[in-house]
Design an enzyme around this catalytic site. Structure first.
Site, PDB file in Angstrom:
ATOM      1  N   ARG A 363       0.905  -1.331   0.014  1.00 29.55           N
ATOM      2  CA  ARG A 363       0.113   0.017   0.013  1.00 29.55           C
ATOM      3  C   ARG A 363       0.951   1.101   0.043  1.00 29.55           C
ATOM      4  O   ARG A 363       0.251   2.375  -0.045  1.00 29.55           O
ATOM      5  CB  ARG A 363      -1.057  -0.087   1.210  1.00 29.55           C
ATOM      6  N   VAL A 364       2.326   1.306   0.075  1.00 32.78           N
ATOM      7  CA  VAL A 364       3.168   2.143   0.055  1.00 32.78           C
ATOM      8  C   VAL A 364       3.420   2.396  -1.601  1.00 32.78           C
ATOM      9  O   VAL A 364       3.409   3.567  -1.977  1.00 32.78           O
ATOM     10  CB  VAL A 364       4.448   1.988   1.015  1.00 32.78           C
TER      11      VAL A 364
END
Length: 503
Positions: A363-364
């Site tokens: 999700r980064v």
């Protein structure tokens, strides 16, 4: 009585009252089962407070009810019996920490297991601690290179991130974690490997691997193996995080591996059932989500004004028959910033690491990638996911058009490029070279069986004949169009040799 005598009397009474209030609170053991004690009389005890039993053993409070408290014993519990006294000591459970702990193997209480000599404690850090708030944090933007092509290119991990490693038994979860530790050599990152409920032989083998690779010079091992009480297995990840926070507070970057949190949840379920807490889904207590959320939230990247350190967490969860919808896996997936999902079928087919590209996610994202990796891995994940999907359908199709055949051929070659041997992480220049060769189509005409040999020759050429060039890529973390000409020179020379051999 004079006025002065009255004042003196009041002072004496006040001092006696203070003395009475400071007196240690004494309770009594009601029952003990498997290292978990129920005691009464400790009306003012607080959660996490350390207590001492009549025989000198220590414990700490884990459960508070209206009439009794639940206590987990921190060491041997065979000599504790009902009716024994228990004294509240008035301080929270803490672990001794110092720079001397680096390179040591310790239990969750900070006792050394690798030799008889203890390390000198500089401070005591609380095992349970509230995670830093949003104000203290900084967005994740600096990469943590794992040295694993498939991870760094497709599911990048940044410093301060929490990335879950999930999969069935024997799919290579621990291998990814250990290779990541090995790859931190010379990168000024402190690593902590926390073994929870593992076989002692497996933990010993892991420690030996880290020693042989020179990784113990910057690593701490915290272990509570399967033969240890559930109470120690429960404390282990919190102790490992406390050690990590000591180094983070010095402004250092720390990597913590929790291997694995499934067994941690089992230990907590055992303790909770003994304490007669209401059982919920899969017999876990209702607060099992909070068990892991309060642990993993402590992993973060601090703003420079608060020290600038970071804790990167790689928790491991074991699934049964690939069921990621089970209770504990879904809990931890919702807490973390992405997951690396390992699939048994891929592992058995020789694709290692056996990462399912479609199910895995960070999700980064590209915020945690170097410029060099971004350039070569821009569309790689999407293309590989499409390749797996088309390859599955193409088994039932007899005739394929040329563009589809070329796409499948390219996907198969890149999949093989990403296969990597255990314990051999790549540096940045090596990663960029092999992925660049795959996406540019240089390997399209080479048989699948020869891809690994060609890849080894490329890396050998890079490290022997182009060492200064590789060092430049590693230092700049980027490459130019001129550098691409060097890549082409390296790859073309290898392919030319291969073609000569084939003729």
């Amino acid at each position: 009585m004079t006025k002065i005598d009255s004042v003196v009397t009041d002072i004496i009474k006040e001092l006696e009252g203070t003395k009475q209030n400071n007196k240690a609170e004494i309770g009594q053991v009601v029952e003990i089962k498997d290292g978990v004690v129920t005691a009464d009389g400790l009306q003012n005890a607080t959660y996490g407070e350390v207590v001492e039993f009549e025989n000198g053993e220590k414990g700490y409070v884990i459960d508070l009810t209206e009439d009794t408290v639940g206590i987990v014993v921190l060491d041997e519990y065979e000599d504790i019996k009902a009716g024994d006294t228990v004294k509240a000591l008035g301080y929270q459970l803490s672990i001794p920490v110092s720079n001397e702990i680096i390179g040591r193997v310790v239990n969750p209480l900070g006792k050394t297991l690798d030799s008889n000599t203890d390390y000198k404690a500089e401070k005591y850090y609380p095992v349970e601690k509230i995670a830093p708030g949003v104000i203290y944090r900084k967005p994740v933007s600096e990469p943590l290179q794992t040295g694993i092509n498939a991870v760094d290119a497709l599911i990048p991990i940044g410093r301060g991130q929490r990335e879950l490693i999930i999969g069935d038994r024997n799919t290579g979860k621990t291998t990814i974690a250990i290779d990541t530790i090995i790859n931190q050599k010379g990168k000024d990152i402190i690593c902590i490997y926390c073994s929870i409920g593992q076989r002692r032989s497996k933990t010993a083998l892991t420690i030996e691997t880290l020693r042989n690779k020179g990784a113990m010079d910057y690593t701490v091992v915290v272990t509570a193996d399967s033969s240890d009480p559930a109470t120690l297995q429960y404390i282990a990840p919190y102790s490992a995080t406390a050690i990590a926070e000591y180094f983070m507070d010095q402004g250092k970057d720390v990597l913590v591996i929790y291997d694995d949190l499934s067994k941690h949840a089992w230990a907590y379920r055992e303790i909770s059932l003994i304490l007669r807490r209401p059982a919920g889904r899969e017999a876990y207590p209702g607060d099992v989500f909070y068990l892991h959320s309060r642990l993993l939230e402590r992993a973060c990247r601090l703003d420079e004004k608060y020290g600038g350190g970071s804790i990167t967490a790689l928790p491991i969860i074991e699934t049964l028959e690939g069921d990621v919808s089970a209770y504990i896996p879904t809990n931890v997936i919702s807490i973390t910033d992405g997951q690396i999902y390992l699939e048994k079928d891929l592992f058995n087919n020789g694709i290692r690491p056996a990462i399912n590209v479609g199910t895995s996610v960070s999700r980064v994202g590209s915020a945690a990638q170097t410029k060099a990796i971004k350039k070569v891995a821009g569309r790689l994940k999407l293309d590989l996911a499409q390749y797996r999907e088309i390859a599955a359908f193409s088994q039932f199709e007899s005739e394929l058009d040329e563009s589809t055949r070329n796409f499948l051929n390219r996907g198969a070659k890149i999949t093989n490029v990403l296969i990597q041997k255990k314990g051999e992480p790549y540096d940045l220049a090596e990663q960029v070279l092999v992925i660049w060769a795959g996406i540019k189509g240089f390997l399209d005409k080479i048989p699948l069986t020869e891809i690994s040999q060609v890849k080894e020759e490329m890396l050998e050429t890079l490290n022997l004949k182009y060492k200064k060039f590789a060092d430049k890529i590693n230092k700049n973390k980027d490459f130019t169009e001129e550098d691409e000409k060097v890549f082409e020179e390296i790859v073309s020379s290898i392919i030319a040799n291969y073609q000569d051999e084939q003729q």
